[in-house]
Structure formats: C-alpha cells, structure tokens
Enzyme design. Structure first.
Site, mmCIF file in Angstrom:
data_model
loop_
_atom_site.group_PDB
_atom_site.id
_atom_site.type_symbol
_atom_site.label_atom_id
_atom_site.label_comp_id
_atom_site.label_asym_id
_atom_site.label_seq_id
_atom_site.Cartn_x
_atom_site.Cartn_y
_atom_site.Cartn_z
ATOM 1 N N VAL A 33 0.834 -1.195 0.000
ATOM 2 C CA VAL A 33 0.000 0.000 0.000
ATOM 3 C C VAL A 33 0.873 1.251 0.000
ATOM 4 C CG1 VAL A 33 -1.782 1.263 1.264
ATOM 5 C CG2 VAL A 33 -1.795 -1.238 1.239
ATOM 6 N N LYS A 37 1.810 3.078 -6.879
ATOM 7 C CA LYS A 37 1.358 2.446 -8.125
ATOM 8 C C LYS A 37 0.513 3.394 -8.966
ATOM 9 C CE LYS A 37 -0.219 -0.941 -5.676
ATOM 10 N NZ LYS A 37 0.546 -0.621 -4.464
ATOM 11 N N SER A 475 -32.943 -38.126 15.365
ATOM 12 C CA SER A 475 -32.765 -39.560 15.628
ATOM 13 C C SER A 475 -34.068 -40.220 16.065
ATOM 14 C CB SER A 475 -31.691 -39.764 16.704
ATOM 15 O OG SER A 475 -30.431 -39.313 16.238
ATOM 16 N N SER A 542 -25.566 -32.068 10.095
ATOM 17 C CA SER A 542 -25.131 -31.632 8.749
ATOM 18 C C SER A 542 -25.448 -30.153 8.540
ATOM 19 C CB SER A 542 -25.772 -32.495 7.653
ATOM 20 O OG SER A 542 -27.161 -32.622 7.801
#
Length: 635
Positions: A33, A37, A475, A542
């Site tokens: 940074v 550029k 279950s 899940s």
C-alpha cells in the site's frame, strides 16, 4: 495545395496504421500500500501522451498547429483521478489501462496493494507478460512485496522489474538503492527468481521514467519506459509448444459443416495435422482452419479459429484437441498450488466447481500438504486455508480432464475454484502433476447392479436425509420411520450421527473441516447402501448447505430426500437431552452448532417437519406417506 490540417490527418492515419501492427505487452503493477502504483501509472499515461505528441511533431513540420490547446493532460489531476477511481472499485475489479509508444502497445493491470485484495493482484497477473514490483525507498521490502513476488514467480511471469520508488524522498541515495536491491536479490534467490531488473525512480517527479535522471548519475541501467519497450515478449515459446485447442463450442450451422471453435493455447496447427481429442483419446486429421476472414494455411497460439476434421467423432465443449504425437495428460487427481482468495476458508472434503480452460467439473481438496509462509518460505502444516493463504494441496475431480503442468502451459495448467452455491471465485490453482493413483485406479464393472438389488427387495432405494439442530428430534423421528418401514417388510438401514462417530468417524472432531469430512464419509456410505437397494436413513446435524448438496449430488435424481426437522434454537436448548447446550454455554464445548458454529437452514427440503406443531409419531407417519406416494414402496 493541401491544407495543413489534411496533412496532419494523413500523418495521424499513418501513425495509427503502424500502431496496429506493434507488439503488445501486458504487465502488472504490484506491491504494498502507498508504494506509488497510481502515481507510476499516471506518469506512464502522461509520458506516453507526450511521446505521442512528439512523434506527430516529427511527422509534421507544422505540428504547432496540431492541437490539443486547452486539452493537455494535467499530471497531478490524472494521478488523483486514478487513485480515487481505484479506491472506489477496489473490492470488485482490476483496472486495465491502455497506452502506446512508438515501439509498443501496452495494457497495464492496476491492482490494489492492500493484503485483503491479493485476489485482485492474482487476477491481473494471470495474463501478464511482465511485472513491475513497486518498493517505497523509505520502507524497503515489506510482507506484501514478498507475497506479490512469490505470486509473480508462481504465476510464471519471467520479466520482473523492481521499481524502487520515491527516491526523491531519500535524497536520491545510491546507498539506499543498493541496500534494497541486495535485500530483494537475497529473497529472489529463495523463491527461484533469477533475472530481476532494478530501476530507481521517482514516479511523481519523473526520474528514470522516460529519460535518465540527472539526480542519479550513479545509475547506468535502463529507464522504466525503455525497459518496457524492449523487454522480450516470449511469444515464440507457446508457438513452439505442442498443439492445444480447448474447445469452446461446437459450430454446426448445417448438416454439411461441423467445426470446433476455440483459442489456441499452444502450438501451431495446419491442415493435414494429426490430432487427438482428450480425454476420450480419439484421433483424426485437421481438414480446414476456418476464420471469419476465410480459411488459413496455418494458425498459431493466441489465434481464435474453428477446426474441421476429416472424421465424425464425438467432441464437446470442454474437450481438448491436442497434437497426436504430443498429447496433453489426462487425470482426475493432481498435486496443485492453491491461492485462496475468499473470506470463508478452504475446507478439505468440501466440493467446489473447478474451471480449467473451457471444462468445468466438480472438485474437492483431499489433502492440504502444507502452507507457505511468504516471509520465511517455511512450509507449515494446515487443516484449512484462510484468505490469501498459499498452500500445496492434492485435489480430486469427479471426472478426468486434459491438462499440462502449469510450468509448461499457463492456459492448460491453471484453473480456478468456484463456490457452488454463491458462484464466487474462491481460489486460483496451478497444476504440478497428476497423482499416480489417478492412473492406476479404475471402476470395476459388476453384473449385479442397483436395479437388480432393488427388484429383489421390491422397493425403490433412496436416502432420507434428516437435518436439524442438536436436540431437534432427528434420531427419534428417523428411528420411528425405520420401525414403520421394517414392519412393512422394507429393507432399510439407519446411519445415526453419534453411532457413526463411535466407529467410521471416530478420528474426527467438530471443527468446520472435520464436520465437512464427517458428512463426506456418510454421503459415500449412503451412496453404497443405495447401490445395494436399501432405503437409507441418516440422522446428522449436517449444518452446511454445501455438504448436504454434495451428498445429494452423489445420487441420481430423486434418490435424495432432504427432511428438515425444524426446531427453534430455544426449544432445542430447552430439551437438551444430552446436556450439550449447557456445556457449550459454559464454554466447555467449542464449535457447537447454534451457539458458536452456524446452522444453515435448508432452502427447499423435500419434507419439512415442524416439531413445534407435530409429534414425532405424526412426523414419522408424514414421512412414510410421502415416500409411499413418491413410489419408493412397491405394493
């Protein structure tokens, strides 16, 4: 006598005609940074405009009358505009700038230096021929400089220049320049970068950008523009490589024409050449090279063409047309380098889409062999890859693809990973080599298949996938459903989360990565049981949609029924039959779903069970009736 403006117009037209035939260099600016550029790109655009005007002045003696009066570029305003523009688009795009000089055309990828946007840099570098690594002379080599250098090396960019910027702020010190040069050369040797050009510059003041700087008479090397205009573009290397044409589409406007269109990723092709189609391995001969402007006698890497063949063979989008004598490899397992570019970490076992050339397949990382520390280049163990991490991984695909090692061909050896739910690009990858086991393991055909098993049992096999929070009743309900099916003489098997963790998955914990692997294994076991003709019931939390989708995709359409056992967190926590919520609230149980690990609710389950309005017995009756109506239970 011709008017002066007409002469100038002729000169401009002549210049632009020559301009069309100049070579094109793609390069990237990168670094940390505030290394300058935007200022450098602004300076290059500004100076190229000045060079353009100077060229027209040489072409036309009366160029003073050619005019941009009142339209000249203001360098400071240009730089400010570039910086502001990039800040506004920093999170989504790489800005590409085009400019030209007498010798060459240029496209520069302007990418941000912030660490969290390393993915933008990778995007820009993926098609670059050269890289300018910016270094602030006051700060020297920083972590992001090392990271970008390592990525530039990985991505196969051979022309690298280190622009040591802001030399005006260190009094144009030769000692500062040499110290930074020596530091960088030591790091470059570690990462295997041999040829680096160092240029001391001041992008803001223009030192060593176009003309040698009088402030640094101790420097005898090229200017930055001089380097960019003369650096060798390795155009011949890919033309000397074996023929590679990833098929982008099959062109069949009528029954008399069938062509295979794409951009040549390597080599040269001529009518009469013998080719091989991969991964099928079928061979034929090139009949014609068709373009919009007519047939060609030859096409080279980089050209977009349509090939016709002398034989009618099955070729689809994503296939590769290769030289018959030097075909690409084909495999479904590889060692790769992955550059992870997403906020959500890479988890081994999770499925992604892999796009290699024009082919898209399903892939998952099977092993993270190690992660690379960009500062020390140390190889460290890792169970997942976080944002901007670089890791060497084994990856497995759902089908073979044609490929080359990335070091041989960037187009046929580089790929991206895409999240299957969000469609976001999450990683860039480079293929090292195919794993030997991918060549040695083949599916063994069997005579007694799933249909035979199902007929014998008199039922349509499927997976009843129960999902929901801990304590929701998965279950309990699954057990009741199995009892009802068993009473009817149905062939079933119940895979329960706790029971599986006592055996098959006893080595797994409850991190996100382990949860993904837990469900992957269960999905594979369920698939085998469906193949045996069973009705399989799975009771697992899940929690992630992507893994439930993975389990679904292991099966044929209609064989996976997602059952959402919907219980509010407050109700599940109030039940707490195993005391797990109490432990999680006390901090004794980490990564517990609903407390400090997320649960992603199903968006469109086949069956929705609301346990606040329905008893377990009623829920079981609902599910049995649903599968009966769906034709899974033969009368």
């Amino acid at each position: 006598m011709a008017h002066v403006s007409d002469l100038i117009a002729d000169d401009i037209e002549q210049y632009l005609h020559l301009h069309q035939h100049k070579g094109l260099l793609r390069f990237i600016t990168c670094g940390s940074v505030d290394d300058g550029k935007s200022t450098l790109i602004g300076r290059l655009l500004y100076e190229s405009q000045m060079l353009f005007e100077d060229h027209l002045a040489a072409l036309q003696a009366d160029s003073r009358r050619w005019g941009t009066q009142g339209e000249e570029i203001d360098f400071a305003l240009l730089v400010d505009g570039l910086a502001a523009e990039r800040e506004q688009g920093i999170t989504i795009d790489v800005a590409y700038r085009f400019f030209s000089t007498d010798r060459r055309k240029f496209i520069v990828a302007d990418t941000p230096g912030h660490e969290q946007y390393t993915r933008n840099m990778v995007t820009g570098a993926s098609t670059a021929d050269a890289a300018i690594l910016m270094v602030d002379a006051r700060k020297g080599i920083l972590t992001q400089t090392r990271r970008h250098s390592y990525l530039v090396s990985l991505l196969g960019i051979r022309a690298i220049v280190v622009a040591i910027n802001k030399m005006d702020l260190v009094d144009y010190s030769e000692q500062v320049y040499r110290r930074i040069r020596d530091d960088y050369e030591a790091f470059a040797r570690q990462i295997g970068v041999e040829a680096v050009t160092f240029i001391p510059v001041s992008a803001f003041k223009g030192d060593n950008i176009v003309s040698p700087s009088p402030n640094m008479d101790w420097y005898r090397g090229p200017t930055l523009m001089g380097y960019l205009e003369t650096v060798e573009i390795d155009e011949d290397r890919m033309q000397a490589a074996p023929l590679r044409l990833p098929v982008q589409w099959v062109n069949r406007p009528n029954l008399d024409f069938r062509g295979y269109a794409g951009t040549l990723a390597g080599g040269v092709v001529r009518p009469g050449d013998r080719i091989r189609v991969q991964p099928s391995g079928k061979e034929s001969t090139v009949a014609r090279i068709v373009t919009r402007d007519g047939d060609l006698e030859q096409a080279v890497a980089g050209q977009s063409v349509t090939l016709t063949l002398t034989d009618e063979i099955d070729i689809s989008r994503g296939d590769m047309i290769s030289a018959a004598r030097e075909p690409a490899g084909t495999a479904d397992q590889f060692e790769t380098t992955l550059i992870w570019m997403h906020d959500e970490p890479l988890l081994p076992g999770r499925q992604y889409l892999l796009k290699l050339g024009t082919r898209t397949v399903t892939a998952s990382v099977t092993t993270i062999k190690y992660q690379v520390n960009v500062n020390t280049l140390e190889h460290t163990a890792a169970k997942k890859l976080e944002l901007n991490a670089i890791g060497v991984c084994n990856i497995s695909l759902d089908r073979p693809v044609a490929f080359d090692p990335y070091t041989d061909n960037r187009d046929t050896g580089g790929f991206i990973l895409i999240d299957r739910l969000s469609n976001n690009t999450v990683a860039a990858g480079l293929i090292h080599f195919a794993l030997r086991r991918s060549q040695n393991i083949h599916l063994q055909p069997v005579d007694i298949n799933q249909e035979a098993h199902a007929r014998l049992k008199g039922q349509r096999p499927c997976v009843l996938w129960f999902t929901g929070l801990s304590g929701a009743g998965k279950s309990t309900i699954a057990n009741l459903v199995e009892k009802k099916l068993h009473a009817e003489g149905r062939h079933t098997y119940l895979l329960d989360g706790d029971n599986i963790r006592h055996g098959l998955n006893k080595d797994l914990g409850f991190t996100d990565a382990d949860r993904v692997e837990n469900i992957r294994r269960v999905g594979e076991v369920a698939r085998l049981m469906v193949d045996a003709g069973l009705i399989v019931l799975t009771a697992f939390i899940s929690p992630f949609r992507s893994e439930r989708q993975m389990a679904r995709e292991l099966l044929k359409d209609g064989e996976f029924l997602e059952i959402f056992v919907d219980t509010p967190l407050e109700a599940a926590e109030a039940r707490d039959p195993k005391g797990l919520y109490r432990k999680a609230r006390r901090g004794e149980l980490k990564n517990f779903t609903g407390i400090d690990s997320p649960y992603e609710r199903p968006e469109s389950p086949e069956i929705h069970v609301d346990t606040t309005r329905m008893t377990p017995e009623a829920a079981a009756d609902l599910i049995v009736e649903h599968i009966r109506n769906g034709g899974y239970l033969a009368p």
